[in-house]
Design an enzyme around this catalytic site. Structure first.
Site, PDB file in Angstrom:
ATOM      1  N   HIS A 144      -3.635  -0.889  -1.635  1.00  0.00           N
ATOM      2  CA  HIS A 144      -4.784  -0.241  -1.006  1.00  0.00           C
ATOM      3  C   HIS A 144      -6.119  -0.808  -1.506  1.00  0.00           C
ATOM      4  O   HIS A 144      -7.092  -0.848  -0.747  1.00  0.00           O
ATOM      5  CB  HIS A 144      -4.725   1.267  -1.291  1.00  0.00           C
ATOM      6  CG  HIS A 144      -5.571   2.087  -0.373  1.00  0.00           C
ATOM      7  ND1 HIS A 144      -5.331   2.192   0.977  1.00  0.00           N
ATOM      8  CD2 HIS A 144      -6.680   2.844  -0.609  1.00  0.00           C
ATOM      9  CE1 HIS A 144      -6.228   2.977   1.531  1.00  0.00           C
ATOM     10  NE2 HIS A 144      -7.065   3.381   0.594  1.00  0.00           N
ATOM     11  N   ASP A 193       0.851  -1.199   0.000  1.00  0.00           N
ATOM     12  CA  ASP A 193       0.000   0.000   0.000  1.00  0.00           C
ATOM     13  C   ASP A 193       0.883   1.245   0.000  1.00  0.00           C
ATOM     14  O   ASP A 193       1.611   1.500   0.959  1.00  0.00           O
ATOM     15  CB  ASP A 193      -0.904  -0.005   1.224  1.00  0.00           C
ATOM     16  CG  ASP A 193      -2.046   1.002   1.125  1.00  0.00           C
ATOM     17  OD1 ASP A 193      -1.862   2.043   0.461  1.00  0.00           O
ATOM     18  OD2 ASP A 193      -3.111   0.746   1.693  1.00  0.00           O
TER      19      ASP A 193
END
Length: 470
Positions: free
Chosen positions: A443, A415
């Site tokens: 994400h 992420d």
């Protein structure tokens, strides 16, 4: 090579964002002209002072110990709404130059005014005084009432298709909720809260089809489109504050479906709302599952909201996801232009996507990204992600001491928008929280692409929580 890359990124970012500062400055005046020509009114923006931007829109600014609140009228009562200072304080090279010029001009005007006041006082024998007071009287209440619209029409730069305005056809203003699972014999309720510029489809298109029949026979699944997103209402006069988001969830989900106790699953921005909701209903939450929670503990002496905006949107051209976040956070008029090009014409973009991909790629993520307004995205971003940064410590402390439920945190190791450290920071505040870092996921792919595995993990979490409660 790494050091060279960082240096090039900094230099290139400085050049690009300086140009973007200038572009946003020019777009400010362009939109004022267009708004006046098309809507016969140039609405204030946050390029001006906070007081001018808010009071001229029918809302009264109140500053208190470095925090900002507005007084607004809801139904028949005045309420204080907390707003983020990042709405109108985002330092840049151009803004600093503009501010210094404006301060010089104001200083000159104030000197002239003080000279005039001195002359008046001298004529009055020195008895006259000039006071700056602000009182809330019936005239102000009438002014605010006159600006309330039950069903405000979309602005010219917003989409007016049936999907984006479907909420206006109903006299009952409530969020869109996609319910699935148990209907008659509901044993458990689960509330799903999506992240920024997304929709309930983030859950319904990934997890809903992958839950077992046993789960669907016991659990009622409730995925909500947040205020301003998807098929939910997108009021043009809303500031999309934390109170507004929470009240709409209460009214549209907990009250409408008569939910007494529930599990929460939230992603990104939704994690902030989930924590606030858990604090608001401490005895009702049975489990709390957070995916990529945006928690950046501010160092001592740093203002939490300003520290937050620099962590989420660091004004860098690379990686691309942080570049996009920086555009959305720092530039009110550039982000409005992006919404004008993409969101207003989302039907065209959806058609082209399906044409190019030949339906090989599901478009539910794009549909969630397209169906929002600039006003909703701009205010939600600042008032929820940045504005609540100073309250996160209290929320986490309350969850630790008062909300006695299981807390599970999932984070993609790759992420680039919300780093893994954020989840570990949450665990440092809530020691009983369990953190799982998923390799080779970011994400979005923390759910998309591993929906079957995640559905099984959620089912286990709910079963364990139910066993403990019983």
């Amino acid at each position: 090579m790494t050091a060279t890359g960082r240096f090039v990124n900094k230099i290139l970012s400085f050049i690009v964002f300086t140009l973007l500062d200038i572009l946003d400055f020019l777009l400010c005046y362009i939109y004022k002209i267009l708004d006046y020509l098309i809507e016969a009114e140039s609405k204030p923006c946050y390029c001006s002072s906070a007081k001018e931007a808010i009071t001229s829109s029918g809302k009264i600014l109140v500053s208190e110990h470095g925090e900002s609140k507005i007084v607004r009228l809801t139904s028949t009562k005045l309420q204080l709404e907390e707003i983020s200072d990042t709405l109108y304080t985002r330092p840049s090279l151009l803004s600093e130059v503009s501010k210094s010029s404006s301060d010089e001009l104001k200083r000159g005007n104030s000197m002239k005014q003080s000279s005039c006041h001195e002359k008046i006082n001298n004529k009055r024998g020195g008895r006259g005084t000039i006071r700056s007071t602000f009182t809330t009287n019936s005239t102000i209440v009438e002014m605010l009432q006159g600006r309330i619209q039950k069903l405000p029409i979309p602005r010219w730069s917003d989409c007016d298709c049936k999907t984006c305005t479907c909420w206006t056809s109903s006299c009952k203003e409530s969020l869109f909720v996609k319910a699935d699972g148990a209907k008659d014999n509901v044993q458990e309720d689960v509330l799903f809260i999506h992240g920024f510029i997304s929709s309930s489809a983030f859950w319904t298109e990934t997890l809903y089809p992958n839950f077992s029949n046993t789960t669907k026979s016991k659990f009622r699944l409730l995925a909500v489109d947040l205020l301003g997103f998807g098929k939910s209402p997108k009021p043009t006069d809303s500031l999309y504050t934390l109170r507004e988001h929470l009240e709409m969830i209460d009214k549209s989900v907990l009250e409408a479906y008569k939910v007494k106790s529930f599990h929460i699953v939230a992603h990104s921005l939704g994690c902030i709302l989930a924590l606030a909701l858990a604090v608001k209903h401490p005895a009702s939450v049975k489990s709390l599952t957070l995916l990529a929670p945006p928690y950046f503990p501010a160092p001592k002496g740093k203002q939490a909201s300003q520290y937050m905006i620099r962590r989420v949107a660091p004004r860098r051209v690379w990686p691309l996801i942080t570049f996009g976040a920086s555009l959305a956070c720092w530039y009110e008029h550039i982000s409005r232009t992006i919404c004008l090009v993409i969101c207003k014409n989302h039907r065209l973009w959806e058609f082209l996507t399906k044409l190019v991909t030949r339906n090989r790629i599901r478009t539910y993520l794009m549909e969630g990204f397209f169906c929002h307004t600039h006003n909703a995205a701009w205010h939600t971003l600042h008032n929820i992600i940045c504005g609540t940064a100073g309250q996160m410590e209290r929320y986490l402390q309350e969850v630790k001491n008062v909300v006695k439920c299981d807390v599970n945190i999932f984070h993609g190791k790759d992420d680039e928008l919300i780093p893994v450290e954020c989840s570990y920071s949450v665990k440092s505040r809530i020691p009983r929280a369990k953190v799982k870092v998923v390799e080779n996921k970011d994400h979005i792919t923390i759910v998309v692409g591993r929906q079957k595995d995640f559905a099984r993990e959620l089912e286990q979490i709910w079963e364990n929580a139910s066993a403990i409660k019983s």
